[in-house]
Motif scaffolding. Structure first.
Motif, PDB file in Angstrom:
ATOM      1  N   ARG A  11     -85.481  -1.942 -85.561  1.00  0.00           N
ATOM      2  CA  ARG A  11     -85.548  -3.298 -86.104  1.00  0.00           C
ATOM      3  C   ARG A  11     -86.868  -3.913 -85.673  1.00  0.00           C
ATOM      4  O   ARG A  11     -87.160  -3.993 -84.474  1.00  0.00           O
ATOM      5  N   PRO A  12     -87.723  -4.332 -86.634  1.00  0.00           N
ATOM      6  CA  PRO A  12     -89.065  -4.819 -86.294  1.00  0.00           C
ATOM      7  C   PRO A  12     -89.023  -6.042 -85.384  1.00  0.00           C
ATOM      8  O   PRO A  12     -88.171  -6.920 -85.513  1.00  0.00           O
ATOM      9  N   LEU A  13     -89.973  -6.074 -84.439  1.00  0.00           N
ATOM     10  CA  LEU A  13     -90.171  -7.222 -83.569  1.00  0.00           C
ATOM     11  C   LEU A  13     -91.662  -7.555 -83.562  1.00  0.00           C
ATOM     12  O   LEU A  13     -92.504  -6.653 -83.509  1.00  0.00           O
ATOM     13  N   SER A  14     -91.979  -8.811 -83.602  1.00  0.00           N
ATOM     14  CA  SER A  14     -93.377  -9.201 -83.430  1.00  0.00           C
ATOM     15  C   SER A  14     -93.790  -8.961 -81.981  1.00  0.00           C
ATOM     16  O   SER A  14     -92.939  -8.749 -81.109  1.00  0.00           O
ATOM     17  N   GLU A  15     -95.080  -8.995 -81.735  1.00  0.00           N
ATOM     18  CA  GLU A  15     -95.563  -8.836 -80.364  1.00  0.00           C
ATOM     19  C   GLU A  15     -94.955  -9.904 -79.466  1.00  0.00           C
ATOM     20  O   GLU A  15     -94.541  -9.613 -78.331  1.00  0.00           O
ATOM     21  N   LYS A  16     -94.863 -11.123 -79.959  1.00  0.00           N
ATOM     22  CA  LYS A  16     -94.293 -12.225 -79.183  1.00  0.00           C
ATOM     23  C   LYS A  16     -92.821 -11.961 -78.861  1.00  0.00           C
ATOM     24  O   LYS A  16     -92.385 -12.108 -77.718  1.00  0.00           O
ATOM     25  N   GLU A  17     -92.052 -11.535 -79.873  1.00  0.00           N
ATOM     26  CA  GLU A  17     -90.625 -11.256 -79.662  1.00  0.00           C
ATOM     27  C   GLU A  17     -90.431 -10.095 -78.695  1.00  0.00           C
ATOM     28  O   GLU A  17     -89.556 -10.146 -77.817  1.00  0.00           O
ATOM     29  N   TYR A  18     -91.227  -9.048 -78.847  1.00  0.00           N
ATOM     30  CA  TYR A  18     -91.097  -7.890 -77.973  1.00  0.00           C
ATOM     31  C   TYR A  18     -91.379  -8.273 -76.524  1.00  0.00           C
ATOM     32  O   TYR A  18     -90.652  -7.861 -75.606  1.00  0.00           O
TER      33      TYR A  18
END
Length: 445
Positions: free
Chosen positions: A382-389
């Motif tokens: 499930r894709p995550l942005s750099e910020k979310e990761y």
């Protein structure tokens, strides 16, 4: 006569042999040539032993110079001008005239085995990685309890449970330890230090190290040999002298009968069937299939069964993951079975507080950006942005900076996960290194 054993010949053969060993792939003719040089070298060394009535590695001018030629490798011929004279053939190793120790040697060795962390901190040293303060590294005590050293912290977390079992003589033996890991966290160093320590303290302790390639085997073997020498030089009554130092042949022996064998996955196997070992370490075990598809067949057939139950007997598999690391991942899966005695532990790269870069105060918010990542949900990414990761993994701004640097340097997110995973699952799912970046593959068109 000594003139029949010309150092010019030995240096030429050694140089030619090492030059061929430095090539990635050898033709049939080159392999035959390598055998020729190695045979000539062995005949020359055997003849020198007979001529001087000493054994290889003896503390004489001749054998010290031969060791220098071996260390010089392809540059050996440059040292011939400083070869010892004919009179050196009559030199004999000096007998050590040492004062009586002021402590009970037997009791001190027993204390070292009952207090392994403290004993290694007292008697062992390690060279640190380069830093701004020490550009070439510096030598410090090998202290697993040093919380200021991030690699000591990793070593104690990853292997402290094994040390406890060894000290208490508890648990099922042989101990079986499996570790996948990020790069340069000190795992291989731990096993080198423990091997030298137990070889010096337990008479007849047999160690076998397996490495992916010959260069690794030689480099790490020299490190173990250097530490064995240092221990004897500083505490000659407590620790034993090295009697055989044939690193190029993968053999080191101590006066107490302990032995180190070095093997590499690129072509070296166990030649003496039926030999037993107390400690076997498959170092960088995730890389073997890449260099020799049959390496694990030799290991599982001859070496693993040769480590029997015993209070200090250990089988260990450790290394970073790899897209071809089928056997290492099989071992990890075995550790999850109820009847398995394999102990598996994993710690991510964020445990190393020096893994930092320029702080990223404003991380990307695009789920398909250059530094986007993912999380696994029902075995799907499930894709995550750099910020979310960064928020999910609890990464600081400086750790995000380190992550960006490594992704840029390695080229792909999957390769970064393989070399610097935060979880075992991250290293495992990087099993297919792709041409297109993961962020592109995750995008739904």
């Amino acid at each position: 006569m000594l003139t029949d054993f010309r150092f010019e010949d030995y240096a030429e053969w050694r140089s030619s042999s090492e030059r061929l060993r430095g090539r990635t792939l050898l033709s049939a003719a080159e392999k035959q040539e390598l055998v020729k040089w190695d045979t000539l070298i062995e005949m020359w060394l055997s003849g020198m032993e007979q001529l001087t009535d000493t054994t290889r590695g003896s503390d004489t001018e001749i054998w010290r110079f031969i060791e220098e030629l071996d260390f010089a490798g392809v540059n050996a011929e440059n040292l011939v001008g400083s070869a010892p004279g004919v009179e050196s053939v009559f030199e004999r190793p000096t007998e050590e005239a040492l004062a009586t120790p002021t402590f009970d040697v037997k009791a001190e060795r027993a204390w070292c085995l009952a207090n392994i962390r403290e004993g290694m901190a007292l008697y062992k040293t390690v060279r640190t990685l380069p830093s701004d303060e020490h550009p070439t590294g510096t030598v410090i005590p090998f202290d697993m309890l040093d919380e200021s050293n991030p690699r000591s912290k990793y070593q104690n977390l990853a292997y402290g449970c094994l040390i406890d079992d060894l000290e208490k003589r508890s648990g099922v033996t042989p101990y079986e330890e499996a570790r996948t890991k990020p790069r340069q966290v000190g795992s291989t160093e731990f096993w080198k230090q423990l091997a030298a320590y137990l070889m010096q303290l337990i008479p007849g302790y047999k160690v076998c190290f397996q490495f992916p390639v010959q260069d690794d085997a030689l480099k790490h073997g020299e490190g173990i040999l250097s530490e064995l020498d240092r221990m004897h030089e500083l505490w000659p009554h407590l620790f034993w002298k090295v009697t055989t130092r044939r690193i190029s042949k993968g053999v080191v022996e101590l006066a107490n009968g302990s032995e180190l064998q070095l093997r590499h996955g690129g072509g070296s196997g166990v030649f003496k069937v039926g030999q037993n070992f107390n400690l076997f370490v498959a170092s960088e075990a995730g890389k073997y299939e890449r260099h020799n598809p049959d390496a694990w067949k030799q290991i599982n057939t001859f070496i693993i069964p040769a480590v029997h139950p015993g209070p200090f007997n250990i089988r260990a598999w450790e290394g970073t993951n790899d897209e071809l690391a089928y056997e290492l991942n099989r071992i990890v899966k075995l550790s999850t079975l109820p009847h398995s005695s394999i102990r598996f532990k994993f710690f991510g790269w964020d445990i190393i507080d020096t893994y930092v870069g320029p702080p990223i105060e404003s991380p990307e918010v695009d789920k398909y950006g250059r530094y986007a990542d993912y999380e696994l949900v029902d075995n799907e990414r499930r894709p995550l942005s750099e910020k979310e990761y960064g928020e999910v993994r609890g990464l600081s701004a400086a750790q995000l900076g380190f992550r960006r640097q490594k992704i840029d340097g390695l080229g792909t997110l999957d390769l970064f996960h393989q070399e610097y995973p935060l979880t075992y699952e991250e290293s495992q799912v990087s099993g297919t290194i792709k041409f297109f970046p993961t962020a592109i593959l995750l995008r739904k068109f």
